[in-house]
Scaffold this motif. Structure first.
Motif, PDB file in Angstrom:
ATOM      1  N   GLU A  48      46.132  49.870  49.008  1.00 33.38           N
ATOM      2  CA  GLU A  48      47.139  49.857  47.780  1.00 33.38           C
ATOM      3  C   GLU A  48      46.357  50.715  46.896  1.00 33.38           C
ATOM      4  O   GLU A  48      47.256  51.474  46.013  1.00 33.38           O
ATOM      5  N   CYS A  59      35.678  50.044  45.807  1.00 39.04           N
ATOM      6  CA  CYS A  59      35.737  48.537  45.352  1.00 39.04           C
ATOM      7  C   CYS A  59      34.316  47.743  45.501  1.00 39.04           C
ATOM      8  O   CYS A  59      33.873  47.146  44.862  1.00 39.04           O
ATOM      9  N   ASP A  86      37.898  43.501  43.360  1.00 41.67           N
ATOM     10  CA  ASP A  86      38.912  42.816  44.182  1.00 41.67           C
ATOM     11  C   ASP A  86      39.993  43.498  44.264  1.00 41.67           C
ATOM     12  O   ASP A  86      40.999  43.248  43.514  1.00 41.67           O
ATOM     13  N   ALA A  87      40.246  44.446  45.334  1.00 43.30           N
ATOM     14  CA  ALA A  87      41.428  45.166  45.396  1.00 43.30           C
ATOM     15  C   ALA A  87      41.692  45.649  46.782  1.00 43.30           C
ATOM     16  O   ALA A  87      40.451  45.615  47.374  1.00 43.30           O
ATOM     17  N   ASN A  88      42.778  45.910  47.311  1.00 50.85           N
ATOM     18  CA  ASN A  88      43.058  46.362  48.514  1.00 50.85           C
ATOM     19  C   ASN A  88      43.072  47.669  48.841  1.00 50.85           C
ATOM     20  O   ASN A  88      43.505  48.376  47.743  1.00 50.85           O
ATOM     21  N   ALA A  89      42.028  48.291  49.519  1.00 49.95           N
ATOM     22  CA  ALA A  89      41.771  49.672  49.548  1.00 49.95           C
ATOM     23  C   ALA A  89      43.177  50.687  49.666  1.00 49.95           C
ATOM     24  O   ALA A  89      43.341  51.612  49.170  1.00 49.95           O
ATOM     25  N   ALA A 136      37.889  51.728  49.860  1.00 44.93           N
ATOM     26  CA  ALA A 136      37.052  50.394  49.933  1.00 44.93           C
ATOM     27  C   ALA A 136      35.614  50.524  49.538  1.00 44.93           C
ATOM     28  O   ALA A 136      35.093  49.533  49.044  1.00 44.93           O
TER      29      ALA A 136
END
Length: 226
Positions: free
Chosen positions: A36, A25, A31-34, A22
């Motif tokens: 995932e 990012c 813009d990404a889910n940590a 996270a």
């Protein structure tokens, strides 16, 4: 006796890896889910190593992590800087804190055993982490020095040569069933599984010689005057 570092002596486990993802990012505006990103990062590690399963090819972790980030960013269509991500990942590991029981347990064991640390790590970030936490071992072996990564028996054999004692006379202590139980068992070394979270042993992993829930519990089993 030899201990694993991260997850055993150093308090850096899966939730910390996800937090680090996270932070990467956030630092790069991705813009990404940590969670995932972490899942795909682990998958990339598995895929890259499985390509050389029969003949393992050693890479320093900073290079391997950069390769994994590049692979993942491409597949997630993220315009991330793989080397910057790898450096931030390494800095997080270098700055990690020891478990509260680590220092007292190490000092309780020291009069009774030669103490080694064996870790899948590069020299630079592991040395910085140990120095920050004031942790001292008679011998430190990293995957960088051995040019092999757990569970490859070669890294455990390297440790035995460094200690100049039979591999069967060493107890290896770690938290992860694959590198820290399967690895030493394959090498002919005794092992103690520190299962802090009460996870179930995977079916394909051999039985460890010792199971404990903490390092403190291990001391109770190994030091008779406590």
């Amino acid at each position: 006796m030899a201990l694993d570092a991260y997850g055993t002596v150093i308090d850096f486990t899966e939730p910390d890896f996800i937090v680090t993802m996270a932070e990467i990012c956030a630092a790069q505006g991705l813009d990404a889910n940590a969670a995932e990103l972490w899942r795909r990062f682990l998958r990339a590690s598995y895929l890259m190593r499985s390509e050389h399963h029969a003949d393992p090819v050693y890479k320093r972790y900073d290079q391997a992590w950069a390769d994994q980030f590049e692979y993942v960013f491409k597949r997630m269509r993220l315009s991330g800087d793989a080397w910057a991500a790898a450096r931030q990942f390494k800095a997080a590991l270098a700055g990690a804190s020891a478990f509260p029981d680590a220092q007292p347990v190490i000092e309780a064991l020291r009069p009774h055993y030669r103490l080694a640390l064996l870790s899948n790590a590069d020299d630079d970030f592991l040395t910085e982490c140990l120095d920050r936490n004031g942790l001292r071992f008679d011998t430190v072996v990293t995957s960088e020095r051995a040019e092999a990564i757990k569970p490859n028996p070669a890294i455990f054999e390297y440790l035995a040569r460094e200690l100049d004692i039979p591999i069967t006379n060493i107890l290896y202590v770690g938290d992860n069933p694959v590198p820290d139980v399967l690895g030493p068992v394959r090498a002919g070394m005794k092992c103690a599984w520190v299962n802090r979270n009460g996870m179930r042993k995977p079916r394909n992993i051999p039985q460890p010689d010792v199971r404990v829930r903490s390092l403190e519990e291990l001391v109770g089993l190994l030091v008779s005057d406590r």
